[in-house]
Design a protein around this motif. Sequence first.
Motif, PDB file in Angstrom:
ATOM      1  N   ASP A 103      -2.669  -3.721   6.826  1.00 31.06           N
ATOM      2  CA  ASP A 103      -1.514  -4.622   6.895  1.00 31.06           C
ATOM      3  C   ASP A 103      -0.299  -4.034   6.179  1.00 31.06           C
ATOM      4  OD1 ASP A 103      -2.230  -6.745   8.448  1.00 31.06           O
ATOM      5  OD2 ASP A 103      -3.308  -7.760   6.834  1.00 31.06           O
ATOM      6  N   PHE A 104      -0.588  -3.297   5.123  1.00 29.91           N
ATOM      7  CA  PHE A 104       0.509  -2.639   4.413  1.00 29.91           C
ATOM      8  C   PHE A 104       1.250  -1.701   5.355  1.00 29.91           C
ATOM      9  CE2 PHE A 104       1.645   1.455   2.484  1.00 29.91           C
ATOM     10  CZ  PHE A 104       2.696   1.058   1.679  1.00 29.91           C
TER      11      PHE A 104
ATOM     12  N   ARG B 144       1.414  -1.836   8.523  1.00 29.74           N
ATOM     13  CA  ARG B 144       2.136  -2.603   9.533  1.00 29.74           C
ATOM     14  C   ARG B 144       3.464  -3.125   8.962  1.00 29.74           C
ATOM     15  NH1 ARG B 144       1.903  -7.692  10.836  1.00 29.74           N
ATOM     16  NH2 ARG B 144       0.192  -8.082   9.397  1.00 29.74           N
ATOM     17  N   CYS B 145       3.383  -3.702   7.737  1.00 29.45           N
ATOM     18  CA  CYS B 145       4.597  -4.285   7.154  1.00 29.45           C
ATOM     19  C   CYS B 145       5.661  -3.241   6.855  1.00 29.45           C
ATOM     20  CB  CYS B 145       4.260  -5.041   5.886  1.00 29.45           C
ATOM     21  SG  CYS B 145       3.336  -6.542   6.199  1.00 29.45           S
ATOM     22  N   PHE B 146       5.221  -2.017   6.609  1.00 27.86           N
ATOM     23  CA  PHE B 146       6.210  -0.993   6.305  1.00 27.86           C
ATOM     24  C   PHE B 146       6.439  -0.054   7.489  1.00 27.86           C
ATOM     25  CE2 PHE B 146       5.484  -2.799   2.263  1.00 27.86           C
ATOM     26  CZ  PHE B 146       6.714  -2.700   1.640  1.00 27.86           C
TER      27      PHE B 146
END
Lengths: 241, 192, 192
Positions: free
Chosen positions: C151-152, C154-156
């Motif tokens: 998820d990290f 994806r968010c970045f």
Amino acid sequence: MENLSYKLDIFEGPMDLLLFLIGKHKVSITDIPILELIEQYLGYVKGLHVENLEAASEFLEMAARLVYIKTVSLLPAHEEADKLTEELRGELSEYLDCQIIAGKLSEKAKGFNYFSRDPQEFEENMTYSRFHETVEMFRAYVAAVGKGKRKLPPPIEAFSGIVTKTIVSVTSRITFILQKFNDSGKKRFLSFFEKSESRSEMVATFLAILTLAKAKRIAFTGSDENMEVILLKSTTGGKHN
Amino acid sequence: MNDIEAQAIVEAILFASGDPLEIARIAEALDTDIETAVIVLEKFENSLKERQSGLSLLRLDEKYQLCTRTEYADKIRAILEIRRNTPLSSAALEVLAVVAYNQPITKSYIEQVRGVDCSGVISTLSQKGLIEECGRLELPGRPLLYATTPDFLRCFCISSLSELPNLPEKDNAVETDEFVEEQISFTPEETD
Amino acid sequence: MNDIEAQAIVEAILFASGDPLEIARIAEALDTDIETAVIVLEKFENSLKERQSGLSLLRLDEKYQLCTRTEYADKIRAILEIRRNTPLSSAALEVLAVVAYNQPITKSYIEQVRGVDCSGVISTLSQKGLIEECGRLELPGRPLLYATTPDFLRCFCISSLSELPNLPEKDNAVETDEFVEEQISFTPEETD
């Protein structure tokens, strides 16, 4: 001396001690005879015990500053002394405010009797779903390490395989040795090694004894197994009994 | 939506949140504007008092929090086996005082006022949730800035920083603590 | 103790507890026997219903728990979930960056870099699913190791860690600033 170093613990620091001394004069900070105050402060700090060096360092730092103020105030031109004195008065007055406010806050500290609760748990996902530019990571990293100027700790790989041996520092053994003298001024040389747990500890203890002897804090008498170590008074330097 | 329903929503939301909740969020939940939300909250607070509830509503800055009433603190501690908070040390209170009146503030400023190292106290206060980091100062070394939290307001029974006690007048004479006096029964001369 | 007071105590204790509470403990708080405590709880439940409170009392085996009424679940979720998406604080971004560039990494390493306690931030980041525990370091105390999650990435907006901007070399700190300039030269102004 033991008592004195213990009793300094009741002060929050050098500023607290100074305010206490000022309080004894029953005048306001602006009227306090600063040279007299310096004398009194130095009188207290003189009794600091070496063992308490770490706790005492802040008191000593202030002592050095006061001695400096006293010195420059003996000079024919007083401007610098006046400036330093004003600065000290200003700081003391600010710290006094801080103490008064702290006292008022402590009277108001009744809110510790309110109990809040933890947020109710949901079977929801808290997963973050905003998007950021990748470079934000870089900026944040640079911010965290202070633009590369702060020293980074060694990487984790660097720890593999060290930790099995503990290294005993000579400093810690110096403290240990001085503490052992608490009840008497004389100890058997071998008694310092009786409870040693490792070779490293014994070596450190031996080095500590040498260091103390070099600094003329201890002396030896007797020989071989009957050798004894005598604690010398710190202030009288190398005098041997 | 009638009054009773609005209050029920406020109660449910504050209960579920646990933490202090912004008035804007509460208004959103009520599907109304902030002024109306404030009225609902006032009514809710009155109804808590009227029915002598075990709970009370606290206002902390622009946030609201539901808490147990202080009278029941001892009972709650006993039943939930919560350890009594050790009272804040005078060092901790001093640091809080400096932070509260000068926030946002760096550690080195606090240390300058107090003349002693404050790292330990600052980390204890952070752990207790009374102060928190709030950015960095744009100076060499980029030192961290600290500020007080809503919990700080709650623990000291004030609803905003403007309610902090006034700073004392400048010409105060120092009063020496009698207790300290006793503790230092020696004089420097005796130690020589 | 009258009825109202007994109910206030029950309300306060169940509120503070959060978890289901044994009837025996409630009886202890009320200083009474279990039968009487059950009666108080029944009355309390009735009064919740009567005044159409936002809360309801649940009984699970011999335990009781105060909860929000199910009708409000969606509303609460909508309001409280905003919290999950509050933008990351600068403290959170810094911790995340330190983890991203040094993973797997211990908490004490992060704290050494930042010079402050990071427990709170780490647990927030874990909750948000941006970092996760990934084993322990074989050192005394066996400290937990943290790493970033998918998820990290994806968010970045990256597909692997190798796409993170390169860090400047450790020993030419002077160039750091220039490097930063370079890295962030695509400022919004230019892209507009």
